[in-house]
Structures are given as structure tokens and as C-alpha cells.
Design a protein around this motif. Structure first.
Motif, short mmCIF file in Angstrom:
data_model
loop_
_atom_site.label_atom_id
_atom_site.label_comp_id
_atom_site.label_asym_id
_atom_site.label_seq_id
_atom_site.Cartn_x
_atom_site.Cartn_y
_atom_site.Cartn_z
N ARG A 44 2.20 2.00 -3.31
CA ARG A 44 1.12 2.16 -4.30
C ARG A 44 1.00 0.96 -5.25
O ARG A 44 0.52 1.09 -6.37
CB ARG A 44 1.34 3.45 -5.12
N GLN A 45 1.41 -0.21 -4.78
CA GLN A 45 1.25 -1.43 -5.58
C GLN A 45 -0.03 -2.13 -5.12
O GLN A 45 -0.03 -3.14 -4.42
CB GLN A 45 2.47 -2.35 -5.39
N TYR A 46 -1.17 -1.55 -5.56
CA TYR A 46 -2.46 -1.95 -4.99
C TYR A 46 -2.88 -3.36 -5.44
O TYR A 46 -3.53 -4.09 -4.68
CB TYR A 46 -3.52 -0.93 -5.35
N LYS A 47 -2.54 -3.73 -6.67
CA LYS A 47 -2.90 -5.08 -7.13
C LYS A 47 -2.17 -6.14 -6.32
O LYS A 47 -2.74 -7.17 -5.93
CB LYS A 47 -2.58 -5.23 -8.61
N ARG B 2 -8.47 2.85 -2.41
CA ARG B 2 -7.34 3.46 -3.11
C ARG B 2 -7.38 3.16 -4.61
O ARG B 2 -6.86 3.94 -5.41
CB ARG B 2 -6.02 2.95 -2.52
N MET B 3 -8.00 2.04 -4.97
CA MET B 3 -8.11 1.67 -6.38
C MET B 3 -9.30 2.32 -7.06
O MET B 3 -9.55 2.11 -8.25
CB MET B 3 -8.21 0.14 -6.51
N ILE C 294 -7.61 -0.95 0.46
CA ILE C 294 -6.98 -1.16 -0.85
C ILE C 294 -7.97 -0.84 -1.98
O ILE C 294 -7.64 -0.16 -2.94
CB ILE C 294 -6.48 -2.62 -0.97
N ILE D 269 0.84 -1.21 0.00
CA ILE D 269 0.00 0.00 0.00
C ILE D 269 0.87 1.25 0.00
O ILE D 269 0.62 2.20 -0.76
CB ILE D 269 -0.95 0.00 1.23
N ALA E 60 -1.05 -5.65 -3.28
CA ALA E 60 -1.64 -5.57 -1.94
C ALA E 60 -2.94 -6.37 -1.88
O ALA E 60 -3.23 -7.05 -0.88
CB ALA E 60 -1.89 -4.12 -1.57
N LEU E 61 -3.73 -6.30 -2.97
CA LEU E 61 -5.00 -7.02 -3.00
C LEU E 61 -4.77 -8.53 -2.97
O LEU E 61 -5.54 -9.28 -2.33
CB LEU E 61 -5.78 -6.62 -4.25
#
Length: 1008
Positions: free
Chosen positions: A26-29, A58-59, A55, A23, A31-32
Motif C-alpha cells: 500500500r505504498q502507492y506514492k 488505488r489512490m 496505482i 502496491i 509505486a507511482l
């Protein structure tokens, strides 16, 4: 961030750390994916769910995030097995806050604190929620609860600051302040105070209650020793002494400050005010009102003459001492103090004109080369008569000629003298030929000194930049006097020339913005506004330069962007302000807490913020006015217009704040409602401080009225649609009576609307009748023509559904149809007649014409649609015959007549617009350039000719590569083309609106 975590809801830190790392980067995928893995192990963990929701938010998947958060909230509240840890709750709070659902976050913490009432960490989280909601009472109660649990000083101060916040926002008062004082005294007895900020808060509570003696006792005692910065302590002591009425002691205190800070001008004013006992700034503030001392005191001293002489003498000796001690330092205060002393003597009847003028001269000799000189002395010029001001100007000119100094200082003095003439108002009294001569001399001076700036960086201010602003102002004044368009175009050329050389001069851009607006090239003005790069809180102070023009323009896409950006900034700021307030609490910076609260309150009551919210509603109504179905959907989203009425209550109008920086506006438009260029040049505008303040007060009063009028529109549109619908037989209720509540409410709003226009409803209707049948001219409607047209439209809708005696015929006809049709037609056609080519005659008639079509005519079109739709609900279905149908042929005839009249009126407008747009670019450009490219020795073109000659003879060796290349790129033809293209764009947008309305009216006519 993850390093601070231990166990959260039973989840080990090693499983959570990768999620937070992803997070944070900013690597949200990624993180998911980690979140999905975590949920597979802990499917019912509120913390794991909260992380996934964070998450998703943020996406940009707000709905999914909210759904998961609600699930996590439910799990937290329904089961006793889960740990109520602050980490889970704070993560949920972050997501709820970003989704603008603070109420849900607060609910979570309230439940947790109810379950674990002694958990200090959870209660602090709840306090945080209340801070973000600005719930000052609940803040106070929660802080006192923490204080009782922990007995810590900081929690007591949180409670006291929450009490002060309530008082500053107009709630409570003496009782609350007494409670705060009691809490602090009790704590001091048992624990004393240990922080400087705590002492400051205690003193401010006493000061707010007028207990200055008690506050001074605290300051001089053991607690006062905590304030380690001597100057701050002395400032506080001096203020308390002054407010307590001990002027002698206060003067001594301020004198001590001046000895260490001789350039503290505000402090000198307080020193002198206390010495002469005429400083009212400390005793006028009400409880909780921040004290803002005036720049210059206007009150006369009431001390006896002999005492006045003695004290002024003491002050003079002290000032001379300060001058001696600071002779080698670049401070202005001690030298400006001499001017203030002479001014006080002059006002008291003890001064001599020669001494006052000599003080001006001495200050000029020392600081006349500085750009701040004019703003320093402007307040002192107010005591001089016009003749004395001219004597002063002559004295300064002679003094400047006799001084020997370097070229840069000499240039500074020359610029100062030019600015002094502008401030004194000398230019307004000169004949046009002399005024033109000054403009020529200034532009010539600018060209001669341009080589001095050859080695300066692009972002550095150039020598003599102010000259182009002054030249532009003189040229605009020449246009105002003569109405010769060439002067106005010349002013634009001069400013564009300056921005070609250096594009960072915001003063040029603001002047250009207003000039392009006046020339009808609003799209170009909007482009220049964009280059100002206005960010953050500057939006609140600068937006007034463009927003009023955009509101009455057909550039709806650009207007929508402006309103959205501004409202988004304000809403974001309120959220961020709450976060900053909470940080101030935690960092124990309590003075900042109060500052943030006051600033938030000031912005929340901003008139511009209210106007933007209101106009965003009205813009949506204008955009959808062509279709009654879409309009009704928009109205439904506004709760049928009541939401807007609630937004603009009488209370909110009375508490409005006006944060616009009007000092940055050009002389010809001191406020958004005043434009001297639209008036005849009969009386010269007075630009003194007093007249500008009067102008501002008038603007504030008028803005309140405008806001009230505009707030009625959505509700009156809704009620008018209902009235038109109810007037048809099929909408009559089963008992044969019409729904009277709609009619009564509309009549009440019409009466309020007419009252704002300065008439009773009956008198206003009588004026409309007399204008419609030609007994009165359109001048009877004054400058509020659009407001009168709106009144006529809504009155017509009301009369359709009213049984009251009014302007209706005995044959059952409704002459109100004729009133609104006739007045609309007369007003619109009158504006078209007075609007010649925009290039030939710029002015303010086009915005009013746009408003007539986009608003008044659009609202009338909605009434027509509602009536026709109710009369022929299925398009082809024939109504059942009945007694009431006898009036249908008459009404349908009048509806058809009204539709035909509106179409014919729009055709005239569209024809005129096409004529303007179809003119060839070359023809229009020639017309523009011919007004400045003249060979005459007088009139427009003199300044333009100097610029062209200078460019043709410019030397790269003398000017440097950057300036030389900039000069060569400047093109008068491109400037003229910008004006023409800007005008064509706004006319084309307006033509689209007219064509759209004509098509809708034709379709409506076909239905009948």
C-alpha cells in the motif's frame, strides 16, 4: 505476487517487481515513482500503462486511471507489435472492474481472442470476463470452445454449469438440459468422468429433466463409486428414489442414514413421509427449483388404515431402537420423532389425545430446560385445539413441579413454561390484572436469578435473559389494551435496564428500536439500530426493522446514509459474487457455482433492493423540490423519470423475492405494514404460524403495489411540470396546438395509479371532489391518504393542459386547483388536530403528516413553480395581449389562492411543531416519569418499582463488581431524556422542512 511474473510485453521482471511490492504494501506514492521510471523506459507499453492506472485507481484518482487504461487498450488494439499476454490484459481487467467498466475489459479480451483464437490462456481470461458479467450464454459458448481446443473435462463441466445457470434463471429449459446431457454422455463414452463433482453435475442434469431412473443407474454404477462420502451418496439416492415414486426403497435408504445420523431431523421427516407415502416435498419442485423440504409435513397419508397401522408400528420400533442406541448422546431427533408419530396418528384419526400429550410431556422432561424446546414443539401444537393446549400446559406445569433437578435446569424449565404460554396465546386471553401479575413475577424472577450470572463473561449469554423480552411484550400488550402510556415507557425502561447489564443482547435492541419508533423518538431507534453492528448479508435480512420508518421521516441525512450503505453493499456483493463464482469454476467446485448463481439471482430480485433504489431517486426529488431548476436537473439524471419506470416493470414486480427475516419482529408489528398498536383493541392478534404466514403473504402483495405506485412518481412529476408549463399561452406550438403526448401519457399513468388504489380514474376524481366540498369525510380516502393527495396534485396538473370534459367550469376556470388545495388543507389540518403531544399520545400520524408535506405538498409546489415560471418567464416581462389571456386573471387568482392556502396550512403545522419543541425539558420529563412512578397497586409502575427496589438493595458481594456497577449506572431519568430529545430532534428537522417551504411559497407569491 511479483514472483510469478516473467516477461510481460517485453518488460523484464526485475523492473516490475518493485512496483508490485509497493502496491502490495500500500505504498502507492512509491509505486507511482517506480511506474514513472518504468514508463520512461517503455512509454508505449500497455502493461506499464496498466500498472500506472492500477496505482492511480488505488489512490482514488478514477478519471486519470480510466484515461490511461483507455490509452493502453488503444495501444493493444492498434498495433501488431505488442504481445497480447494475459498479464497485461488481466491487469487492465482489474482496473476496469474496479472502475465498474467490465464492458471495456471484455472488449480487450474479445479483441485478443479474435487475434489469437487458439490461445487457451486468453480464452480463459475471456471466460472470466463473461462470468463477471453473468453472461451465461457467452460463458457456455466460450467453455465449449476451450473444451474443443483442450478436450479437458473441466471445460466441459464449465459449459454444463453455464447451461444450468441459464435454466435456473428462467432461460432455455428442456432443450438446454438435453444439450448438457448429450455433451456429458459423449464425453463419458470417450473419456469417462474422474471427479466426484462431475458425477454430481451429471446426476443433477438428469434430475432436472425428471430422468430419475437414469440418475439412479449412474449413482449405482461405476461413476457413483466416485462419491466417497457414504451419507451424501445415500441422501442423493433417497431423494432420487422418492422423486421417482419408489417410496419403499427411499424409506429404506433414509433409514440407513438415520442409523448413522440419528439426529438428522429432516431425514426422519423424509423417512416417515416415504413410509406413509405422504411426502410431497420431492415431487412439487419444477425443473431447476431447489428442493427445500418443509419442517413438518402437513399432508394426510392416503394409504389404507391397516397398512398405515403396520408402517407406523414399524417406525415406532425403529425410533425406539434409535433411542436405545443414542441414550448416552445429547440428541433430540429420536425423542422428537415420537411426537411426530403421534401427530401423524392423530391427524389420520388413529391417535389418542392422551398419548400425544404424554409424548409432549416426555419430551419436556428430557429437554424442557433447553432454549430450543419451544421452537422444537411449535409445529406440533398446531394440531391441538385451544382447550387441549391448555390441558397440555397444565400437564407440563405439574410435571415440572414434580421433577428434581439443579437450579440451572430448573430455571430453564421455568422459562420454557413461560414461553409456552406466550406461544399458546394464553396471555392474550387473561384479564389485565393477571397479565400484570405475570409481568411482576417474571421481573422478580429475573432479579432473583441475576446472581447466577456474576461469574459469566460480558459476551456470554446470561441466565434468564429471555425474561426481559417476555416482560416487555406483556407490558406492550397492556398498553395496547389500556392505552396507558406508562406501560409503554415501562417496557422501554425494562429493556434499557437489560442492556445496561449486558449490551450485546440483540433481541433487546430490536424491541427497543420498534418501541422508540412508535414513541416518535426515531433518532434514538436509529442509534440502537447502529449498535446492532449489522454487516454483510445481514443487511438484507435486518434492514426492514428501520428502513420503513426512516422513509417516512424528516431525517433525510440519516436515510441517505442508510440507502447508500445498503446499495453499496449490494453492488459490491454482486461483484464479489462473480469473483467467487469464477474461483468455484477454477477449483472445480461446481455445486458452489450453481449456489452462487442462485443466491445472486435471489438478491438481485430482492424487493428491498428495488425499494432502496427507488427511494434513493425519490429522496433526491424531495431534497430539491424547493427549486424547479434543481428538480429538473435531478429529473434529467433519471432520464425524465423513465429510468425509474423501466427499473420497476411489471415483470420485475412479479419476480420479486422477499428475504426479510420477519420472525425477528415484535408481536405487535409482524410486518412493516402492520402495527396492532395503531389499531383499536377489539380483536386479539393471532400469532399462530398460519396467521403469520397469511400476514406475510398479504405484506408481499401490498409491497408489490407500493413499489408500483412509488415508481410512477418521478415520471408523473416530470409530466406535471411539463403540463403546467404547456398550459400557458407562450408554450403553445406554432400551429396553435398543445403537445398532446405529454398530456396523454400523464393521463395513462394517472389511470394506472388510480387502478392500484382500487378505482377508475373518473371514480377516483369524483371521490376527491366530494371530499373537497365536504360531501364525504376524509375517511373515504382510507389509510392511503398520501396516495390520494398525490393523485389530486397530478390530476390538477393534467387538467391544466387537457381539453377533455371533466371537473372544469364553463367560465374557463379550473376547479381542479380548488380540489387539490382543499383536499391538501383538509388532510394536513386533520392530522395536526389528531396529533396531540407525542409524549402523551404516541402513534403513526406524524410520519403521514411528514409525507404529506415532504411529498404531496412539495409536488404541488413544483406545479405552481412551473406554471408561474412559464407565465412570467423573465419575472418582470409582460406578456403580449391575446384572446387566450382572458383566462389569465382567473388562473392567476387561483394560483395566488392556492399559494396562500398552502402557506396558511404550513403555518398551522409549524405553530404546532414549535409548541411541542418549546415545552421545557423538565416539564416533559416529569410527564414521562410520572406515568411510571406511581404508588398504586394496579396499573403502570409495578415492574418499574421492583427494578428500583432491587437496585437500591443490590449487593456487590452477591452480584459481582461488573453487574453491580452496571446497575448503579442505570438511570430512569436518562431513559426518559433520550425519548424527549429524540422527539425534539425529529420535530426540529420537520420544522426546518416546513419553514423552508413557507419561504419558497412566499417568494413564489412575490413573483406574481
Amino acid at each position: 505476487m511479483a514472483s510469478k511474473f516473467g516477461l510481460a510485453g517485453g518488460i523484464p521482471e526485475r523492473r516490475v517487481r518493485p512496483i508490485w511490492d509497493a502496491i502490495d504494501s500500500r505504498q502507492y506514492k512509491n509505486a507511482l515513482k517506480h511506474s514513472a521510471s518504468l514508463l520512461s523506459k517503455f512509454p508505449n507499453s500497455p502493461y506499464a500503462l496498466a500498472l500506472k492506472a492500477l496505482i492511480l485507481e488505488r489512490m482514488g484518482k478514477s478519471e486519470e486511471a480510466l484515461s490511461i487504461c483507455l490509452n493502453a487498450k488503444e495501444l493493444l488494439c492498434m498495433s501488431d507489435s505488442f504481445l497480447m499476454d494475459d498479464l497485461s490484459l488481466s491487469t487492465l481487467q482489474i482496473v476496469f472492474q474496479r472502475l465498474d467498466r467490465l464492458d471495456l475489459a471484455t472488449g480487450c479480451y474479445e479483441f485478443a481472442c479474435g487475434k489469437f483464437p487458439n490461445n487457451l490462456e486468453l480464452i480463459m481470461g475471456l471466460f472470466n470476463c463473461y462470468v463477471r458479467e453473468y453472461s451465461y450464454v457467452k460463458q457456455q459458448q466460450t467453455a465449449i470452445k476451450m473444451y474443443k481446443l483442450a478436450g479437458e473435462e473441466r471445460f466441459l463441466l464449465w459449459a454444463v454449469c453455464s447451461i444450468q445457470s441459464q435454466v435456473f434463471c428462467g432461460h432455455g429449459g428442456e432443450k438446454l438440459l438435453a444439450l448438457a446431457e448429450g455433451l456429458l454422455k459423449k464425453h463419458i463414452v470417450s473419456h469417462s468422468l474422474h471427479e466426484p463433482e462431475a458425477v454430481t453435475v451429471y446426476i443433477s442434469v438428469l434430475e432436472q429433466q425428471g430422468k430419475y431412473g437414469d440418475a439412479l443407474e449412474v449413482l449405482s454404477g461405476k461413476l457413483g463409486s466416485l462419491l466417497s462420502i457414504e451419507v451424501d451418496r445415500l441422501h442423493l439416492q433417497g431423494r432420487l428414489l422418492a422423486r421417482a415414486g419408489d417410496n419403499a426403497a427411499a424409506a429404506c435408504t433414509f433409514q440407513k442414514i438415520l442409523e448413522s445420523c440419528p439426529d438428522d431431523w429432516q431425514c426422519f421427516l423424509h423417512y416417515l413421509g416415504c413410509l406413509l407415502e405422504d411426502d410431497k416435498s420431492w415431487c412439487n419442485g419444477s425443473i431447476g427449483e431447489p428442493v427445500h423440504p418443509p419442517k413438518s409435513v402437513e399432508n394426510l397419508s392416503h394409504v389404507p388404515d391397516d397398512m398405515f397401522d403396520s408402517r407406523v408400528s414399524d417406525a415406532s420400533i425403529f425410533v425406539q431402537k434409535l433411542q436405545t442406541e443414542s441414550r448416552t448422546e445429547p440428541v433430540r431427533g429420536p425423542y422428537l420423532a415420537i411426537l411426530e408419530l403421534e401427530r401423524r396418528k392423530y391427524l389420520h384419526g388413529k391417535g389418542e389425545k392422551e398419548k400425544l400429550l404424554n409424548a409432549f410431556e416426555q419430551y419436556f422432561c428430557r429437554f424442557g430446560h433447553l432454549a430450543c424446546f419451544c421452537s422444537d414443539v411449535e409445529a406440533f401444537l398446531e394440531v391441538l385445539t385451544p382447550d387441549e393446549k391448555m390441558d397440555l400446559l397444565e400437564m407440563l406445569m405439574k410435571s415440572s413441579a414434580s421433577l428434581s433437578m439443579g437450579p440451572t435446569r430448573s430455571l430453564g424449565q421455568s422459562l420454557t413454561l413461560q414461553k409456552m404460554q406466550e406461544i399458546i396465546g394464553n396471555y392474550y386471553k387473561l384479564p389485565a390484572s393477571e397479565l400484570e401479575g405475570f409481568a411482576v413475577k417474571m421481573i422478580d424472577m429475573y432479579c432473583r436469578i441475576l446472581p447466577l450470572s456474576r461469574d459469566l463473561d460480558l459476551q456470554e449469554g446470561m441466565h434468564g435473559e429471555e425474561l426481559l423480552c417476555m416482560v416487555s411484550n406483556l407490558l406492550v400488550q397492556l398498553f395496547w389494551r389500556s392505552r396507558r402510556l406508562g406501560y409503554l415507557l415501562e417496557a422501554v425502561m425494562v429493556l434499557e435496564f437489560g442492556l445496561t447489564i449486558r449490551r450485546y443482547v440483540w433481541q433487546y435492541k430490536i424491541l427497543l428500536l420498534h418501541l422508540y419508533s412508535h414513541l416518535g423518538a426515531l433518532p434514538v431507534a436509529y442509534e440502537w439500530y447502529g449498535t446492532l453492528d449489522v454487516k454483510n448479508i445481514l443487511l438484507e435480512t435486518v434492514l426492514h426493522h428501520i428502513l420503513p420508518q426512516m422513509l417516512s421521516s424528516p431525517l433525510w441525512v440519516d436515510l441517505n446514509n442508510i440507502l447508500k450503505d445498503y446499495l453499496k453493499f449490494m453492488d459490491d456483493h454482486f461483484r464479489e459474487s462473480a469473483d467467487l463464482t469464477f474461483l468455484a469454476f477454477h477449483h472445480r467446485n461446481y455445486s458452489k457455482v450453481i449456489e452462487f448463481v442462485q443466491f445472486k439471482d435471489q438478491l438481485q430480485h430482492s424487493n428491498q433492493y428495488l425499494v432502496a433504489r427507488l427511494e434513493s431517486y425519490i429522496l433526491r426529488l424531495k431534497e430539491k423540490a424547493g427549486s424547479i431548476e434543481e428538480e429538473e436537473c435531478v429529473l434529467e439524471s433519471m432520464n425524465c423519470g423513465t429510468q425509474v419506470l423501466e427499473l420497476v416493470s411489471e415483470t420485475s414486480c412479479n419476480s420479486l423475492t422477499f428475504n426479510e427475516d420477519l420472525q425477528t419482529r415484535p408481536w405487535w408489528t409482524p410486518t412493516s405494514l402492520k402495527n396492532y398498536l395503531l389499531e383499536t383493541c377489539e380483536e386479539l392478534p393471532c400469532c399462530s404460524r398460519e396467521s403469520l404466514l397469511k400476514c406475510r403473504r398479504e405484506w408481499e402483495v401490498n409491497m408489490q403495489k407500493i413499489i408500483q405506485k412509488r415508481s410512477f412518481l418521478p415520471r408523473m412529476i416530470y409530466l406535471s411540470i411539463r403540463c403546467a408549463s404547456n398550459s400557458v399561452k407562450e408554450n403553445i406550438e406554432s400551429n396553435g396546438s398543445i403537445d398532446s403526448s405529454v398530456c396523454l401519457e400523464l393521463k395513462s399513468l394517472l389511470a394506472h395509479y388510480a387502478d392500484i388504489l382500487g378505482f377508475s380514474l373518473n371514480d377516483a376524481v369524483e371521490v376527491l371532489v366530494e371530499v373537497s366540498d365536504g360531501r364525504k369525510s376524509l375517511e373515504a380516502l382510507g389509510s392511503n391518504m398520501v396516495d390520494w393527495l398525490n393523485l389530486a396534485v397530478f390530476y390538477n396538473a393534467w387538467s391544466l393542459n387537457s381539453h377533455e370534459d371533466g371537473h372544469s367550469g364553463g367560465d374557463g376556470s379550473r376547479p381542479a386547483w380548488h380540489i387539490v388545495t382543499a383536499v391538501l388543507e383538509k388532510c394536513v389540518l386533520h392530522k395536526v388536530r389528531v396529533l396531540a403531544s407525542l409524549v402523551c399520545f404516541p402513534g403513526g400520524d406524524l410520519p403521514m403528516l411528514v409525507q404529506m408535506i415532504a411529498e404531496s405538498l412539495a409536488w404541488h409546489h413544483l406545479v405552481l413553480q412551473s406554471y408561474v415560471q412559464s407565465w412570467l418567464p423573465c419575472g418582470k416581462k409582460k406578456k403580449k395581449a391575446g384572446p387566450a389571456d382572458q383566462s389569465s386573471p382567473l388562473l392567476s387568482h387561483m394560483v395566488l389562492e392556492s399559494i396562500s392556502s398552502l402557506r396558511a396550512t404550513l403555518q398551522v403545522v409549524a405553530k404546532w411543531l414549535r409548541e411541542q419543541i418549546d415545552r421545557t425539558e423538565g416539564e416533559t420529563l416529569d410527564l414521562c416519569l410520572s406515568s411510571v412512578e406511581t404508588e398504586y397497586e394496579e396499573g403502570p409502575g409495578q415492574v418499574f418499582r421492583i427494578l428500583k427496589d432491587f437496585i437500591s438493595s443490590a449487593s456487590e458481594a452477591e452480584l459481582g463488581d461488573r453487574i453491580f456497577q452496571a446497575l448503579k449506572s442505570w438511570s430512569p431519568e436518562e431513559v426518559a431524556r433520550k425519548i424527549v430529545n429524540g422527539q425534539h430532534k425529529i420535530l426540529s428537522e420537520f420544522l426546518q422542512i416546513c419553514n423552508s417551504k413557507m419561504k419558497k411559497l412566499e417568494a413564489l407569491r412575490q413573483q406574481i
